[in-house]
Design a protein around this motif. Sequence first.
Motif, PDB file in Angstrom:
ATOM      1  N   THR A  63       0.811  -1.211   0.000  1.00 43.67           N
ATOM      2  CA  THR A  63       0.000   0.000   0.000  1.00 43.67           C
ATOM      3  C   THR A  63       0.847   1.264   0.000  1.00 43.67           C
ATOM      4  N   GLN A  64       0.207   2.378  -0.427  1.00 39.28           N
ATOM      5  CA  GLN A  64       0.788   3.712  -0.239  1.00 39.28           C
ATOM      6  C   GLN A  64      -0.059   4.522   0.742  1.00 39.28           C
ATOM      7  N   SER A  65      -1.020   3.851   1.388  1.00 40.79           N
ATOM      8  CA  SER A  65      -1.940   4.575   2.270  1.00 40.79           C
ATOM      9  C   SER A  65      -1.732   4.169   3.731  1.00 40.79           C
ATOM     10  N   TYR A  66      -1.500   5.185   4.582  1.00 37.36           N
ATOM     11  CA  TYR A  66      -1.328   4.870   6.007  1.00 37.36           C
ATOM     12  C   TYR A  66      -2.588   4.263   6.612  1.00 37.36           C
ATOM     13  N   ALA A  67      -3.771   4.534   6.000  1.00 34.67           N
ATOM     14  CA  ALA A  67      -5.020   3.973   6.549  1.00 34.67           C
ATOM     15  C   ALA A  67      -4.924   2.443   6.638  1.00 34.67           C
ATOM     16  N   ASP A  68      -4.127   1.836   5.758  1.00 32.89           N
ATOM     17  CA  ASP A  68      -4.034   0.370   5.748  1.00 32.89           C
ATOM     18  C   ASP A  68      -3.237  -0.205   6.921  1.00 32.89           C
ATOM     19  N   ILE A  69      -2.518   0.634   7.648  1.00 35.33           N
ATOM     20  CA  ILE A  69      -1.783   0.088   8.808  1.00 35.33           C
ATOM     21  C   ILE A  69      -2.647   0.184  10.079  1.00 35.33           C
ATOM     22  N   ALA A  70      -3.889   0.627   9.926  1.00 37.73           N
ATOM     23  CA  ALA A  70      -4.753   0.856  11.092  1.00 37.73           C
ATOM     24  C   ALA A  70      -4.794  -0.364  12.011  1.00 37.73           C
ATOM     25  N   GLY A  71      -4.585  -0.114  13.282  1.00 37.87           N
ATOM     26  CA  GLY A  71      -4.698  -1.168  14.285  1.00 37.87           C
ATOM     27  C   GLY A  71      -3.519  -2.125  14.315  1.00 37.87           C
ATOM     28  N   ALA A  72      -2.414  -1.783  13.671  1.00 36.95           N
ATOM     29  CA  ALA A  72      -1.259  -2.707  13.650  1.00 36.95           C
ATOM     30  C   ALA A  72      -0.765  -2.988  15.072  1.00 36.95           C
ATOM     31  N   ASP A  73      -0.380  -4.241  15.304  1.00 32.05           N
ATOM     32  CA  ASP A  73       0.188  -4.620  16.610  1.00 32.05           C
ATOM     33  C   ASP A  73       1.673  -4.311  16.660  1.00 32.05           C
ATOM     34  N   VAL A  74       2.331  -4.440  15.530  1.00 31.28           N
ATOM     35  CA  VAL A  74       3.777  -4.160  15.439  1.00 31.28           C
ATOM     36  C   VAL A  74       4.022  -3.316  14.190  1.00 31.28           C
ATOM     37  N   CYS A  75       4.840  -2.288  14.303  1.00 35.18           N
ATOM     38  CA  CYS A  75       5.311  -1.542  13.119  1.00 35.18           C
ATOM     39  C   CYS A  75       6.832  -1.634  13.086  1.00 35.18           C
ATOM     40  N   ILE A  76       7.366  -2.041  11.970  1.00 40.79           N
ATOM     41  CA  ILE A  76       8.826  -2.051  11.830  1.00 40.79           C
ATOM     42  C   ILE A  76       9.190  -1.050  10.734  1.00 40.79           C
ATOM     43  N   VAL A  77      10.033  -0.094  11.101  1.00 39.19           N
ATOM     44  CA  VAL A  77      10.292   1.059  10.240  1.00 39.19           C
ATOM     45  C   VAL A  77      11.671   0.956   9.582  1.00 39.19           C
ATOM     46  N   THR A  78      11.668   0.855   8.250  1.00 38.70           N
ATOM     47  CA  THR A  78      12.933   0.875   7.499  1.00 38.70           C
ATOM     48  C   THR A  78      12.899   1.974   6.449  1.00 38.70           C
ATOM     49  N   ALA A  79      11.879   2.807   6.485  1.00 40.60           N
ATOM     50  CA  ALA A  79      11.739   3.867   5.480  1.00 40.60           C
ATOM     51  C   ALA A  79      12.934   4.805   5.544  1.00 40.60           C
ATOM     52  N   GLY A  80      13.378   5.247   4.373  1.00 44.85           N
ATOM     53  CA  GLY A  80      14.521   6.155   4.330  1.00 44.85           C
ATOM     54  C   GLY A  80      15.521   5.682   3.311  1.00 44.85           C
ATOM     55  N   VAL A  81      16.755   6.127   3.450  1.00 41.51           N
ATOM     56  CA  VAL A  81      17.797   5.686   2.517  1.00 41.51           C
ATOM     57  C   VAL A  81      18.906   4.968   3.291  1.00 41.51           C
ATOM     58  N   PRO A  82      19.510   3.952   2.668  1.00 46.05           N
ATOM     59  CA  PRO A  82      20.669   3.287   3.278  1.00 46.05           C
ATOM     60  C   PRO A  82      21.947   3.960   2.801  1.00 46.05           C
ATOM     61  N   ARG A  83      23.077   3.610   3.394  1.00 47.83           N
ATOM     62  CA  ARG A  83      24.326   4.245   2.967  1.00 47.83           C
ATOM     63  C   ARG A  83      24.962   3.495   1.795  1.00 47.83           C
ATOM     64  N   LYS A  84      25.862   4.213   1.140  1.00 49.71           N
ATOM     65  CA  LYS A  84      26.622   3.628   0.032  1.00 49.71           C
ATOM     66  C   LYS A  84      28.099   3.653   0.437  1.00 49.71           C
ATOM     67  N   PRO A  85      28.971   2.960  -0.303  1.00 53.10           N
ATOM     68  CA  PRO A  85      30.381   2.952   0.089  1.00 53.10           C
ATOM     69  C   PRO A  85      30.900   4.367   0.303  1.00 53.10           C
ATOM     70  N   GLY A  86      31.681   4.543   1.361  1.00 55.10           N
ATOM     71  CA  GLY A  86      32.264   5.850   1.654  1.00 55.10           C
ATOM     72  C   GLY A  86      31.394   6.703   2.561  1.00 55.10           C
ATOM     73  N   MET A  87      30.127   6.305   2.747  1.00 59.47           N
ATOM     74  CA  MET A  87      29.237   7.086   3.616  1.00 59.47           C
ATOM     75  C   MET A  87      29.234   6.490   5.012  1.00 59.47           C
ATOM     76  N   SER A  88      29.082   7.363   6.032  1.00 58.90           N
ATOM     77  CA  SER A  88      28.847   6.857   7.372  1.00 58.90           C
ATOM     78  C   SER A  88      27.334   6.874   7.608  1.00 58.90           C
ATOM     79  N   ARG A  89      26.894   6.178   8.637  1.00 50.55           N
ATOM     80  CA  ARG A  89      25.457   6.175   8.965  1.00 50.55           C
ATOM     81  C   ARG A  89      24.990   7.603   9.252  1.00 50.55           C
ATOM     82  N   ASP A  90      25.892   8.386   9.859  1.00 44.25           N
ATOM     83  CA  ASP A  90      25.517   9.738  10.262  1.00 44.25           C
ATOM     84  C   ASP A  90      25.239  10.644   9.054  1.00 44.25           C
ATOM     85  N   ASP A  91      25.825  10.307   7.882  1.00 51.34           N
ATOM     86  CA  ASP A  91      25.581  11.109   6.681  1.00 51.34           C
ATOM     87  C   ASP A  91      24.110  11.062   6.256  1.00 51.34           C
ATOM     88  N   LEU A  92      23.363  10.091   6.786  1.00 54.92           N
ATOM     89  CA  LEU A  92      21.966   9.916   6.377  1.00 54.92           C
ATOM     90  C   LEU A  92      21.012  10.763   7.194  1.00 54.92           C
TER      91      LEU A  92
END
Length: 320
Positions: A63-92
């Motif tokens: 889905t692209q709609s937050y309405a579909d997560i209604a009532g979730a018991d667990v949410c696991i969040v990985t949204a965002g960007v990961p790092r590439k070679p040469g980047m530190s986690r803090d660069d994100l």
Amino acid sequence: MARPKIALIGAGQIGGTLAHLAAMKELGDVVLFDIAEGTPEGKALDISQSGPSEGFDATLKGTQSYADIAGADVCIVTAGVPRKPGMSRDDLLGINLKVMKSVGEGIRDHAPNAFVICITNPLDAMVWALREFSGLPHAKVCGMAGVLDSARFRHFLAEEFNVSMKDVTAFVLGGHGDTMVPLTRYSTVGGIPLPDLVSMGWTTQEKLDAIVQRTRDGGAEIVAHLKTGSAFYAPATSAIEMAEAYLKDQKRVLPCAAYVDGALGLNGMYVGVPTVIGAGGVERVVDIQMSADEQAMFDNSVNAVKGLVEACKGIDGSLS
Ligand code: A3D
């Protein structure tokens, strides 16, 4: 009784692996949310079609709609960007902080009773920001890093000693970054602490030091191989271990980025510490004793996390 509902915010490399694992372990029905149109729908359908062979009963929806997560018991969040070679986690930090704002508000509005596990980097600052934006109770919002860092340490130790990794325990504490603190005194093989194994001649202090450093660099080693992103199989497995501990009230003792207020000399901040995870979320922070050396490493790591939190406040004035 209805199956638990697991919402995965971010359907990229880790999100897709989380969905597959959650379905295979029949932890509940899965909703994959992502702003990238088609990605969560495609992964949900693909994983659903592995059900007949694998024999699991779970429904998956993209889905692209937050309405579909209604009532979730667990949410696991990985949204965002990961790092590439040469980047530190803090660069994100800058880019992922904006993502935490929209995700936190989405969870606040649609799944306020969920147990939330953040994986997005830089982890300790992002879990703090996610909690601020969502307004959920501190015990219900935590970050996955310690289980993964400890698993990396356990894997390297099991290889070094040529023993089953089932018999290797390890604790890696502090912030999820270059300053993380693998605690050798609290890491064991069959209950025997690592310093004793050095005395027994199972390994040398030099080899142990090298394994500690390889653990600290564990994420970067995989980024250097993959080149286009970061690790995803073990990070997903680690978060599923935490989600399962919550859903099944297992009272697992797991290191995670938890809100610490009072224990370990800390006053109200998120950082990697040993915790007990059960139906109450993070039910307890284990207030371990550290030696002067360990404390100095932990303090250094805590200060690095504090610096990132201050940087978040500088970027988004609504955070205080
Ligand atoms: P990736 O495969 O790029 O997936 C991220 C997904 O997030 C993509 O599908 C994006 O479309 C989606 N996304 C971006 N913005 C939004 C938004 N506003 N709302 C919803 N979805 C959005 O990355 P990945 O799965 O490999 O990694 C995800 C995160 O985990 C990154 O920040 C990594 O740095 C982090 N990570 C953390 C650990 C820890 O141990 C803490 C380990 C490995 C990766």
